[in-house]
Design a protein around this motif. Structure first.
Motif, short mmCIF file in Angstrom:
data_model
loop_
_atom_site.label_atom_id
_atom_site.label_comp_id
_atom_site.label_asym_id
_atom_site.label_seq_id
_atom_site.Cartn_x
_atom_site.Cartn_y
_atom_site.Cartn_z
N GLU A 1 -2.99 -1.28 -8.88
CA GLU A 1 -2.14 -1.06 -10.06
C GLU A 1 -1.49 -2.31 -10.61
O GLU A 1 -0.51 -2.22 -11.33
CB GLU A 1 -1.06 -0.04 -9.72
N GLY A 2 -1.99 -3.46 -10.29
CA GLY A 2 -1.40 -4.67 -10.83
C GLY A 2 -0.50 -5.38 -9.84
O GLY A 2 -0.35 -4.98 -8.70
N VAL A 3 0.11 -6.44 -10.31
CA VAL A 3 0.90 -7.31 -9.46
C VAL A 3 2.39 -7.00 -9.62
O VAL A 3 2.87 -6.76 -10.72
CB VAL A 3 0.63 -8.79 -9.79
N GLU A 4 3.09 -7.04 -8.50
CA GLU A 4 4.53 -6.78 -8.46
C GLU A 4 5.16 -7.95 -7.71
O GLU A 4 4.57 -8.49 -6.78
CB GLU A 4 4.73 -5.47 -7.70
N LEU B 1 0.82 -1.21 0.00
CA LEU B 1 0.00 0.00 0.00
C LEU B 1 0.85 1.27 0.00
O LEU B 1 1.79 1.38 0.78
CB LEU B 1 -0.91 0.00 1.23
N THR B 2 0.49 2.20 -0.86
CA THR B 2 1.09 3.54 -0.86
C THR B 2 -0.01 4.53 -0.49
O THR B 2 -0.93 4.77 -1.28
CB THR B 2 1.67 3.89 -2.26
N PRO B 3 0.05 5.10 0.73
CA PRO B 3 -0.95 6.10 1.13
C PRO B 3 -0.61 7.48 0.58
O PRO B 3 0.44 7.66 -0.04
CB PRO B 3 -0.86 6.07 2.65
N LYS B 4 -1.48 8.43 0.80
CA LYS B 4 -1.30 9.83 0.38
C LYS B 4 -1.04 9.95 -1.11
O LYS B 4 -0.23 10.75 -1.55
CB LYS B 4 -0.16 10.49 1.17
N SER B 5 -1.73 9.16 -1.90
CA SER B 5 -1.61 9.20 -3.35
C SER B 5 -2.64 10.18 -3.91
O SER B 5 -3.48 10.69 -3.19
CB SER B 5 -1.85 7.80 -3.92
N SER B 6 -2.57 10.41 -5.21
CA SER B 6 -3.55 11.31 -5.83
C SER B 6 -4.82 10.58 -6.24
O SER B 6 -5.82 11.21 -6.55
CB SER B 6 -2.92 11.98 -7.06
N LEU C 1 -8.19 -9.88 -12.41
CA LEU C 1 -7.73 -8.53 -12.11
C LEU C 1 -6.23 -8.40 -12.34
O LEU C 1 -5.76 -7.42 -12.91
CB LEU C 1 -8.08 -8.17 -10.66
N SER C 2 -5.46 -9.41 -11.93
CA SER C 2 -4.01 -9.34 -12.09
C SER C 2 -3.62 -9.40 -13.57
O SER C 2 -2.65 -8.77 -13.99
CB SER C 2 -3.31 -10.45 -11.31
N GLN C 3 -4.41 -10.11 -14.38
CA GLN C 3 -4.13 -10.16 -15.82
C GLN C 3 -4.45 -8.84 -16.50
O GLN C 3 -3.70 -8.36 -17.33
CB GLN C 3 -4.96 -11.28 -16.48
N PHE D 1 -0.24 -7.24 -4.85
CA PHE D 1 -0.84 -6.15 -5.62
C PHE D 1 -0.26 -4.84 -5.14
O PHE D 1 -0.01 -4.67 -3.95
CB PHE D 1 -2.36 -6.11 -5.42
N LYS D 2 -0.06 -3.92 -6.06
CA LYS D 2 0.29 -2.55 -5.69
C LYS D 2 -1.01 -1.77 -5.58
O LYS D 2 -1.85 -1.85 -6.48
CB LYS D 2 1.18 -1.90 -6.76
N ALA D 3 -1.18 -1.06 -4.48
CA ALA D 3 -2.40 -0.29 -4.28
C ALA D 3 -2.03 1.12 -3.84
O ALA D 3 -1.04 1.32 -3.14
CB ALA D 3 -3.27 -0.94 -3.22
#
Length: 106
Positions: free
Chosen positions: A28-31, A18-23, A101-103, A40-42
């Motif tokens: 955003e997909g799988v990493e 998770l990345t907080p304080k985003s716009s 979703l990951s695809q 998942f990147k969120a």
């Protein structure tokens, strides 16, 4: 590469960075991390204070997978970037939804 989720008896555990304080609020997909585990990147707009970012993540995942918000909860990594979310429901349906979703987002 491992799957970004683990099937459980009554749902799945979804692994998220998770990345907080985003716009924006979005998945955003799988990493794949250096240790070979996938997640998942969120991103959420909420700040990481008083659980606000975790609650925003729970709502985002519930909306994305089409499950009630009450079916999603952070069960590990409450104060860390890497989190485990427990999603209650039919494990096969949830696994299929996460795979799709990951695809599409990768």
């Amino acid at each position: 590469m491992s799957a970004p989720f683990r099937i459980r008896e009554n749902g799945i555990d979804l692994f998220v960075r998770l990345t907080p304080k985003s716009s924006v609020d979005r998945l955003e997909g799988v990493e794949t991390a250096a240790d070979g585990r996938s997640h998942f990147k969120a991103r959420v707009r909420a700040v990481p204070e008083s659980g606000a970012a975790n609650q925003a993540l729970e709502r985002l995942v519930a909306k994305t997978l089409g499950v009630p918000a009450s079916a999603v909860s952070v069960v590990a990594g409450g104060t860390a970037r890497l989190k485990t979310l427990r999603i209650a429901g039919d494990p096969k349906v949830l696994a299929w939804s996460v795979e799709a979703l990951s695809q599409s987002s990768g």
